[in-house]
Motif scaffolding. Structure first.
Motif, mmCIF file in Angstrom:
data_model
loop_
_atom_site.group_PDB
_atom_site.id
_atom_site.type_symbol
_atom_site.label_atom_id
_atom_site.label_comp_id
_atom_site.label_asym_id
_atom_site.label_seq_id
_atom_site.Cartn_x
_atom_site.Cartn_y
_atom_site.Cartn_z
ATOM 1 N N UNK A 1 0.940 -1.408 0.020
ATOM 2 C CA UNK A 1 0.051 0.159 0.167
ATOM 3 C C UNK A 1 0.784 1.272 0.056
ATOM 4 N N UNK B 1 -0.331 2.155 8.631
ATOM 5 C CA UNK B 1 -1.532 1.805 7.766
ATOM 6 C C UNK B 1 -1.033 0.618 6.719
ATOM 7 N N UNK C 1 -7.106 -1.805 11.358
ATOM 8 C CA UNK C 1 -6.831 -0.788 10.282
ATOM 9 C C UNK C 1 -6.088 0.390 10.900
ATOM 10 N N UNK D 1 -7.906 -8.698 5.833
ATOM 11 C CA UNK D 1 -8.718 -9.621 5.564
ATOM 12 C C UNK D 1 -9.731 -10.116 6.933
ATOM 13 N N UNK E 1 1.850 -13.102 5.535
ATOM 14 C CA UNK E 1 1.047 -12.748 4.486
ATOM 15 C C UNK E 1 1.629 -12.520 3.000
ATOM 16 N N UNK F 1 -8.602 1.580 2.778
ATOM 17 C CA UNK F 1 -7.790 0.496 3.711
ATOM 18 C C UNK F 1 -8.773 -0.715 3.667
ATOM 19 N N UNK F 2 -8.141 -1.941 4.194
ATOM 20 C CA UNK F 2 -8.828 -3.046 3.969
ATOM 21 C C UNK F 2 -8.067 -4.054 4.924
ATOM 22 N N UNK G 1 -0.276 -2.895 5.173
ATOM 23 C CA UNK G 1 -0.922 -4.285 5.258
ATOM 24 C C UNK G 1 -0.223 -5.001 6.340
#
Lengths: 322, 322
Positions: A19, A44, B275, B27, A85, B24-25, A46
């Motif tokens: 990101x 922020x 997040x 899992x 990940x 943002x995301x 991942x």
């Protein structure tokens, strides 16, 4: 040897996967620091820390055969989640060797990301022996947390982005504080600045009692920390700078800055209040340096890398109570 | 009438001033919601909420003469800070009428941003009378919080960005949850989607007991809330939808979603854990809807707007204790 091409290859390899984290600011922070403060919010990223950049670059540098066999890493924290990940996304099996007494949340998270977690007892078992045996049996590739060129080049992508973002904000000449453990991120960002923004200078930030990099930069040789634990900044407690990262830091970085645990907690509170960011103690060391050690810097602007946000609610409550 | 050109003018007016907030995301959130969750972190906007967008567009729509005279706003919260900063940046004096019992932090913040804060007593004084007198004396322009075209068009820029970001992520067809008070943001985002991404549909989210928009959408006319206070979601407690925002919501939005205060607290905790974001209770209502009311939505992806992060440490601790 990490050169300009290595950095470009890493940027290309992680593009669209890692990101691009935003650069934030607040007039309230500017007032505390006495200069403009530009914060890159790498918490922020991942998995909640920059470690995912190095892990992604390292994993994706492997051959198809090596990927199919899988990767292995030793970590109780952010590197574990980053490798887990990155491996899952690349379709590679991952084994992460973690101490039995690591926070349950971090063990659970690493498992949730699809990794096989192998627990060991710190007191009675030798993690290197366990890891080496498994790696040999299955032909796994080791992904070291900092003293490894693909890891350093992956972390450098954070510096490439920050240089571009600061330039767009009109900042070409400034110190940039970076939270520093083994030096993978610090060295990587310094290499990126050398190539892209020579007016930016990295300042490694460490907690009191664990200032191995600051002391090494002064003495000119790799110094050790007297203790292995005893700071809330768990993410950046490393015995000494790496043999690969130290020469890079020695050549490119300014003097180290040492902050107290309480200053990190205070910086976490400011990040909460002013930036709406969650920083972990070790991830807030760079902001603590910029805010509470203003005399250590020159110029009317400073860059700050908040490197991680994987903090337990209990510790965050402690910071807010400050 | 806000048309496609009005939206483009607003986007051009705020470009380079408002922050493009990231999407943002995690899992872990996808797992709770049972679908991919894409969160636009508007709490990272300058002043900690989307209100700065509408304020910036409204202030910068004024003539040079009007700017020189100044602006006025009524607010105890996010709109106050948005207008104060937008005015200061545009070189316009700002008067903000705030209740004496507003949180000290918010009064201090608004003053720090250069505004003149006029305090009134909710029990004994009429804020409209005070505001009207000052506005008339000084020739100030009123910046309303939602029922005002330049405010709505400014909030729409958030939707323009989100549509573009979701499209880049391959999401063209989805519900998008938006925290809803008077409907300025909700209507603005819906207008942006109508123009740029007709496959996206806004779902207004409100706290229990203050679901005036949800009920108005069902009955087809503007409904009132029975109470004026009693939810922790202070930022989105409004008596009723606006006369300008309601017809837009009626034409473009899907049914409203009602969440409990406890669900907002739980969503704040997830935003913290997954997040690394600080959301305020009202700013987390849209995430609460996506996570805990999955049955209200269709499709394999959902967009979520976290709208603000101006929360006191005490309330945040309450969310973390969950």
């Amino acid at each position: 040897m990490i050169d300009a091409d290595t950095l470009s290859q890493a940027s290309a390899r992680v593009a669209g996967i890692v990101r691009e984290t935003p650069v934030l600011s607040s007039p309230f922070l500017d007032e505390i620091a006495g200069r403009k403060v530009f914060v890159k919010a790498e918490c922020l990223q991942h998995t909640g820390s920059f470690k995912y950049r190095g892990a992604t670059n390292a994993v994706r540098s492997l051959s198809a055969e090596a990927l199919a066999r899988g990767v292995i890493a030793f970590s109780s924290g952010n590197h574990a989640q980053g490798v887990a990940r990155a491996a899952a996304e690349a379709g590679a099996p991952a084994v992460i060797i973690m101490p039995k007494d690591a926070p349950k949340l971090k063990i659970d998270n690493t498992r949730s990301m699809g990794a096989e977690v192998v627990l060991y007892d710190r007191d009675t078992e030798d993690r290197m022996a366990i890891g080496t045996r498994i790696a040999k049996e299955r032909g796994l590739s080791l992904i070291p947390p900092f003293d490894f060129e693909p890891t350093i080049a992956g972390q450098a992508t954070c510096g490439v982005e920050f240089a571009e973002q600061l330039s767009a904000l009109g900042v070409k000449q400034a110190d940039v504080t970076v939270c520093c453990g083994g030096g993978g991120l610090t060295a990587g960002v310094a290499l990126a600045f050398e190539r892209d923004a020579p007016g930016l200078r990295v300042r490694p930030c460490e907690p009191e009692g664990f200032d191995d990099v600051a002391r090494s930069l002064v003495s000119g040789q790799i110094e050790q920390n007297p203790r292995a634990s005893g700071s809330i900044c768990d993410a950046i407690i490393t015995a000494s700078p790496g043999t690969m990262t130290f020469p890079i830091m020695q050549r490119l970085c300014g003097p180290g800055v040492v902050v107290s645990d309480q200053e990190c907690l205070n910086a976490m509170r400011e990040a909460f209040l002013r930036l709406k960011l969650v920083a972990e103690p070790g991830g807030a060391a760079a902001l603590a340096a910029a805010l509470y050690h203003a005399e250590a810097f020159e110029g009317d602007a400073i860059g700050v890398l908040i490197t991680g946000g994987n903090v337990d609610p209990e510790m965050f409550v402690r910071a807010l109570s400050g």
